[in-house]
Design an enzyme around this catalytic site. Structure first.
Site, short mmCIF file in Angstrom:
data_model
loop_
_atom_site.label_atom_id
_atom_site.label_comp_id
_atom_site.label_asym_id
_atom_site.label_seq_id
_atom_site.Cartn_x
_atom_site.Cartn_y
_atom_site.Cartn_z
N ASP A 192 -11.91 8.01 -21.47
CA ASP A 192 -11.73 6.59 -21.15
C ASP A 192 -11.36 5.91 -22.47
O ASP A 192 -12.22 5.69 -23.33
CB ASP A 192 -13.04 6.03 -20.58
CG ASP A 192 -12.95 4.53 -20.28
OD1 ASP A 192 -11.99 3.88 -20.74
OD2 ASP A 192 -13.86 4.03 -19.60
N GLU A 208 0.84 -1.20 0.00
CA GLU A 208 0.00 0.00 0.00
C GLU A 208 0.87 1.25 0.00
O GLU A 208 1.87 1.31 0.74
CB GLU A 208 -0.90 0.05 1.24
CG GLU A 208 -2.20 -0.67 1.06
CD GLU A 208 -2.21 -1.99 1.77
OE1 GLU A 208 -1.13 -2.62 1.83
OE2 GLU A 208 -3.29 -2.38 2.26
N ARG A 260 -4.75 -8.16 -17.38
CA ARG A 260 -6.04 -7.61 -16.96
C ARG A 260 -5.81 -6.58 -15.86
O ARG A 260 -5.34 -6.90 -14.77
CB ARG A 260 -6.90 -8.77 -16.43
CG ARG A 260 -8.37 -8.51 -16.32
CD ARG A 260 -9.13 -9.79 -16.42
NE ARG A 260 -9.08 -10.27 -17.79
CZ ARG A 260 -9.89 -9.86 -18.77
NH1 ARG A 260 -10.85 -8.99 -18.51
NH2 ARG A 260 -9.77 -10.32 -19.99
N THR A 291 -7.96 0.55 -19.55
CA THR A 291 -7.60 -0.79 -19.11
C THR A 291 -6.32 -1.15 -19.87
O THR A 291 -5.95 -0.49 -20.85
CB THR A 291 -8.70 -1.82 -19.42
OG1 THR A 291 -9.12 -1.65 -20.77
CG2 THR A 291 -9.87 -1.67 -18.49
#
Ligand code: DSN
Length: 415
Positions: free
Chosen positions: A197, A53, A232, A223
């Protein structure tokens, strides 16, 4: 795979089955692709064991010296590939990436102008059951009925009237180029943020075949697993002045620990996309989509908007052949050709059984197919649809599909 075969023959067997399906079938789902062995290797690496993190140099866990290097390399390569000022490679997938963008730029209830979902927009651009539709006030813009192409004058008219806080340009089922500069000009007239996007077309932009919104837009998400041919996952690019807000929105706003093995695989894919071969690959994707559109048009299928500028061909199968999108998807699945049913602009039918199917060429292009092969693909599609109720004929077409597909190796699948 030996360990897996011994320890978990069930999952091993299913993976083998899926490999066979991928090798023997024709993958025409516009959002899918085949990654390289190198990308697969990075995804299956020990980097999955780490928690990290935070961001390089500022982590909440020790032991991240190597992970910092991995993430920094992914960021540097992405910046180079897209010419972005700032990149966050941590988003786990497209929708969380987009959620982070909304969180960074907007407050709940704010107005967002987005491409209408039933015309090619995406779930995270305002579907009523998605966070975007529930938390924000979505104002849709549309394709023009006669041309099935986005009408930028209408976008401007709606934007000036509604004064959204953010204009979202992007799609998951639209085959025409986006006029990024005009979107930006419209946004500037009302002081709106610009968010693109580019999930579907990132590879075509990286391969310099389509114009990039990165120089003009405040924030761009994508993506990494579609035309970009990576693992992915997703990433967000933005102007430096939004960097802090975007990073905070991704972590701790939306996500906890990043998937470091996936970030490594993203870095591998970005390096692949920086090679000259990738420019040729992305050029061929579009050439193949145009060849496929032409070959299907010749066989009497109506292509939405009359053609394509990218990797997508949207077919009005119901209007052309009185076959619904659901029936077409099913008949093609029987012969091992994967497509998805899709709404077309101003579709008189419903989302679960619409008028259209969406077809895309990135995966077949990865297998080395060119324009000549698109003629065969169109023929196989047409044969399957014309014989959708004839089981014996479908079986025969399936073996033709297998024989044809096996001539083109799938990267990453040797056995
Ligand atoms: N599901 C993807 C697509 O098929 O376009 C978008 O998230």
């Amino acid at each position: 795979m030996n360990n897996l075969q011994t320890q978990d023959p069930d999952i091993f067997g299913l993976i083998q089955k899926e490999k066979t399906r991928q090798k023997e079938g024709l993958e025409l789902i516009a959002s899918e692709n085949y990654v390289s062995s190198a990308v697969l290797e990075a995804m299956g690496s020990v980097l999955t064991n780490k928690y990290s993190e935070g961001y390089p140099g500022k982590r909440y866990y020790g032991g991240n010296i190597v992970i910092d290097e991995v993430e920094s390399l992914a960021i540097e390569r992405a910046k180079l590939l897209f010419g972005a000022e700032h990149v966050n490679v941590q988003p786990l997938s497209g929708s969380p990436a987009n959620l982070a963008v909304y969180m960074a730029l907007l407050n709940p209830g704010d107005k967002v102008l987005g491409f209408s979902l039933d015309q090619g927009g995406h779930l995270s651009h305002g579907h009523p059951l998605n966070f975007s539709g529930k938390l924000y006030t979505i104002i849709p813009y549309f394709a023009k009925r006669e041309t099935e192409i986005i009408d930028m004058d209408e976008v401007e008219e709606i934007a000036l009237r509604e004064k959204p806080k953010m204009i979202l340009a992007g799609f998951s089922a639209y085959s025409r180029s986006m006029d990024w500069q005009r979107f930006k000009q419209i946004a500037d007239k009302i002081g709106a943020f610009t968010f693109a996007d580019i999930a579907h077309i990132a590879g075509l932009i990286a391969g310099k075949q389509l114009e990039s919104p990165v120089p003009y837009f405040d924030v761009v998400s994508t993506t990494t697993h579609k035309t970009l041919r990576g693992p992915r996952g997703a990433m967000i690019m933005c102007k430096e002045k939004f960097a802090k807000d975007i990073d905070r929105a991704v972590f701790p706003g939306v996500q906890g620990g990043p998937h470091d093995h996936i970030n490594a695989a993203k870095a591998v894919a970005f390096a692949e996309a920086l090679k000259p071969e990738f420019t040729e690959y992305s050029r061929q994707i579009i050439a193949n989509a145009r060849a496929l559109a032409d070959a299907l048009t010749k066989r009497g299928y109506r292509v939405i908007s009359g053609g394509t500028d990218n990797h997508i061909v949207l077919l009005d199968v119901f209007g052309s052949k009185q076959i619904t999108g659901k029936e077409a998807e099913h008949a093609l699945e029987v012969v091992n050709i994967s497509v998805n049913k899709n709404m077309i602009p101003y579709d008189p039918r419903k989302p679960l059984d619409p008028s259209g199917v969406r077809i895309g060429t990135p995966a077949l292009t990865t297998r080395g197919m060119k324009e000549g092969e698109m003629e065969t693909v169109a023929d196989l599609i047409d044969q399957a649809l014309m014989n959708k109720d004839n089981e014996a004929k479908l079986l025969e077409i399936k073996s033709r599909v297998t024989e044809f597909a096996l001539q083109f190796p799938v990267p990453g699948i040797n056995n």
